[in-house]
Design a protein around this motif. Structure first.
Motif, mmCIF file in Angstrom:
data_model
loop_
_atom_site.group_PDB
_atom_site.id
_atom_site.type_symbol
_atom_site.label_atom_id
_atom_site.label_comp_id
_atom_site.label_asym_id
_atom_site.label_seq_id
_atom_site.Cartn_x
_atom_site.Cartn_y
_atom_site.Cartn_z
ATOM 1 N N ALA A 1 7.268 -4.365 6.183
ATOM 2 C CA ALA A 1 6.370 -4.529 5.039
ATOM 3 C C ALA A 1 6.772 -5.740 4.197
ATOM 4 O O ALA A 1 5.914 -6.533 3.781
ATOM 5 N N ASN A 2 8.064 -5.897 3.941
ATOM 6 C CA ASN A 2 8.521 -7.010 3.106
ATOM 7 C C ASN A 2 8.173 -8.353 3.732
ATOM 8 O O ASN A 2 7.705 -9.275 3.055
ATOM 9 N N TRP A 3 8.427 -8.470 5.043
ATOM 10 C CA TRP A 3 8.144 -9.737 5.713
ATOM 11 C C TRP A 3 6.642 -9.979 5.798
ATOM 12 O O TRP A 3 6.162 -11.093 5.560
ATOM 13 N N ALA A 4 5.880 -8.936 6.119
ATOM 14 C CA ALA A 4 4.433 -9.086 6.263
ATOM 15 C C ALA A 4 3.797 -9.523 4.948
ATOM 16 O O ALA A 4 3.049 -10.509 4.893
ATOM 17 N N ILE A 5 4.084 -8.804 3.871
ATOM 18 C CA ILE A 5 3.487 -9.135 2.576
ATOM 19 C C ILE A 5 3.995 -10.490 2.091
ATOM 20 O O ILE A 5 3.238 -11.311 1.561
ATOM 21 N N ALA B 1 9.654 -13.387 -4.500
ATOM 22 C CA ALA B 1 10.505 -13.610 -5.668
ATOM 23 C C ALA B 1 10.909 -12.291 -6.314
ATOM 24 O O ALA B 1 12.074 -12.095 -6.689
ATOM 25 N N ALA B 2 9.954 -11.364 -6.436
ATOM 26 C CA ALA B 2 10.255 -10.069 -7.049
ATOM 27 C C ALA B 2 11.246 -9.281 -6.208
ATOM 28 O O ALA B 2 12.131 -8.597 -6.746
ATOM 29 N N LEU B 3 11.122 -9.376 -4.887
ATOM 30 C CA LEU B 3 12.049 -8.670 -4.006
ATOM 31 C C LEU B 3 13.469 -9.205 -4.181
ATOM 32 O O LEU B 3 14.431 -8.433 -4.278
ATOM 33 N N GLY B 4 13.604 -10.524 -4.248
ATOM 34 C CA GLY B 4 14.919 -11.108 -4.467
ATOM 35 C C GLY B 4 15.495 -10.721 -5.817
ATOM 36 O O GLY B 4 16.681 -10.376 -5.931
ATOM 37 N N ASP B 5 14.659 -10.752 -6.861
ATOM 38 C CA ASP B 5 15.124 -10.380 -8.203
ATOM 39 C C ASP B 5 15.502 -8.902 -8.260
ATOM 40 O O ASP B 5 16.490 -8.529 -8.914
ATOM 41 N N PHE B 6 14.721 -8.065 -7.590
ATOM 42 C CA PHE B 6 15.020 -6.634 -7.584
ATOM 43 C C PHE B 6 16.365 -6.364 -6.920
ATOM 44 O O PHE B 6 17.193 -5.604 -7.447
ATOM 45 N N GLU B 7 16.608 -6.976 -5.764
ATOM 46 C CA GLU B 7 17.856 -6.718 -5.045
ATOM 47 C C GLU B 7 19.060 -7.242 -5.815
ATOM 48 O O GLU B 7 20.117 -6.602 -5.847
ATOM 49 N N ARG B 8 18.930 -8.398 -6.444
ATOM 50 C CA ARG B 8 20.043 -8.911 -7.258
ATOM 51 C C ARG B 8 20.321 -7.992 -8.439
ATOM 52 O O ARG B 8 21.485 -7.697 -8.750
ATOM 53 N N SER B 9 19.267 -7.530 -9.092
ATOM 54 C CA SER B 9 19.441 -6.628 -10.237
ATOM 55 C C SER B 9 20.041 -5.297 -9.794
ATOM 56 O O SER B 9 20.877 -4.715 -10.499
#
Length: 377
Positions: free
Chosen positions: A148-152, A161-169
């Motif tokens: 899902a992450n790669w597809a979207i 960007a939100a996925l990267g920010d979420f994982e860092r947080s």
């Protein structure tokens, strides 16, 4: 519709390839060879520069070639020159090198400049059909989240960007949870900042996933109705870790479970625990569908992604099909060939050329694989 085109695929020390440079034609390539010849490795290389990772996320040092003398190369490098629409062609590059403790380092370059790996996503829009696709039915939730992450992400830079920010947080919050668990005198209200950040970034993820899965389900059913030989139906169900998707809901849930999370030192609620399920005739495919129904359902999910991605980016993605036709009967082989866009650049892998429909063979450059070399036929 303008197709995405890969004009160059260049490998150094990757899997069984010492050095290889291909200039694929517009129609693509059909790689023919026995099992173990390296067909799947070529398709994996394309996926590596498309997503910043291979189709097997656990693959590490084994991506780096071992010579006949048993010596491992210093690194593995995959480069691809890609043209998307009216943009100038870009040179994308991934390098994998051995690290400490058996780990590997993965570095991405775009036009010669090092960039975060996530910046590769969307620069080589790709839809892959491969044997491990059945993980979408019966595999772990992490496999479906990666898909899902790669597809979207290929069509939505805000999501990446939100996925990267979420994982860092989340990593920062987990570190604070472990610190708070060390003893009394620590202020748990320090978690409020990270709770709110996870709520903000996580909200982008769950809303995008919900909308994507709704559209994917409709498209998958359309293909299933065409390919299935009976009245069966297929659907995709979003299974968010938190049922409430409204802004602020995740922050509230995190505060309610704060003491338990401090005890375990880990964030237990959020989109990093999301899942989605594939159903056939309203029942969970992993438990009730036959092997053939599962394969057909997954094929329709990939075709749905092809439709969705084409619509979102306004281009026809590159298509990669790894031994897909060997899993289908003649009827479904020909139907799949009819569905695939006529302008798409195809990369096909097959041990038996006779299983690939003639209409696709005519579009591609047949290539024979042997001993780490590729020769046009």
């Amino acid at each position: 519709m303008t197709p995405v085109l890969c004009h160059l695929l260049d490998l150094t020390g990757f899997r069984n390839y010492h050095r290889l440079a291909l200039e694929p034609p517009t129609g693509g390539c059909l790689f023919i060879g026995p099992n173990g010849a390296g067909k799947s490795n070529l398709l994996e290389a394309i996926g590596l520069v498309s997503a910043g990772r291979g189709s097997n996320p656990s693959a590490g040092v084994e991506l780096i070639r071992i010579s006949q003398e048993g010596e491992r190369a210093d690194f593995a490098r995959v480069r691809a020159r890609v043209a998307v629409g009216d943009r100038l062609p870009q040179l994308l590059e991934m390098v994998v090198a051995p690290g400490d403790g058996g780990r590997v380092s993965r570095r991405a370059w775009i036009e010669g400049r090092m960039r975060p790996r996530r910046d590769l996503i969307g620069r080589l829009p790709l839809v892959q059909f491969e044997p491990r696709d059945l993980e979408l039915v019966g595999g772990q939730p992490a496999a479906r989240r990666r898909f899902a992450n790669w597809a979207i992400g290929q069509a939505d830079g805000e999501y990446v960007a939100a996925l990267g920010d979420f994982e860092r947080s989340r990593r920062q919050r987990n570190a604070l949870l472990r610190e708070l668990a060390l003893g009394p005198g620590k202020d748990p209200d320090r978690l409020d900042y990270w709770d709110d950040l996870l709520d903000t970034h996580g909200g982008v993820l769950v809303r995008a996933r919900a909308g994507w899965l709704e559209q994917m389900s409709t498209r998958a059913q359309s293909h299933f109705a065409r390919l299935a030989r009976g009245p069966e139906s297929v659907s995709l169900e979003y299974r968010p870790a938190l049922a409430e998707l409204a802004p602020g809901s995740l922050a509230e849930a995190l505060r309610r479970t704060r003491q338990r999370e401090i005890a375990v030192g880990n964030t237990l609620i959020g989109p990093h625990r999301d899942d989605f399920r594939i159903h056939v005739d309203g029942r969970l495919a992993a438990q009730f569908a036959s092997r053939g129904q599962q394969r057909l359902a997954v094929l329709c999910v990939k075709l749905a992604l092809l439709d969705w991605l084409t619509e979102k980016i306004g281009q026809t993605p590159v298509l990669s099909l790894d031994e897909v036709f060997s899993e289908l009967d003649p009827h479904h082989r020909n139907q799949l060939a009819e569905i695939l866009p006529a302008d798409a650049q195809l990369f096909l892998a097959a041990a038996d050329r006779g299983l690939v429909p003639d209409s696709l063979v005519e579009r591609c450059q047949p290539c024979a694989l042997a001993d780490g070399d590729v020769k046009p036929l």
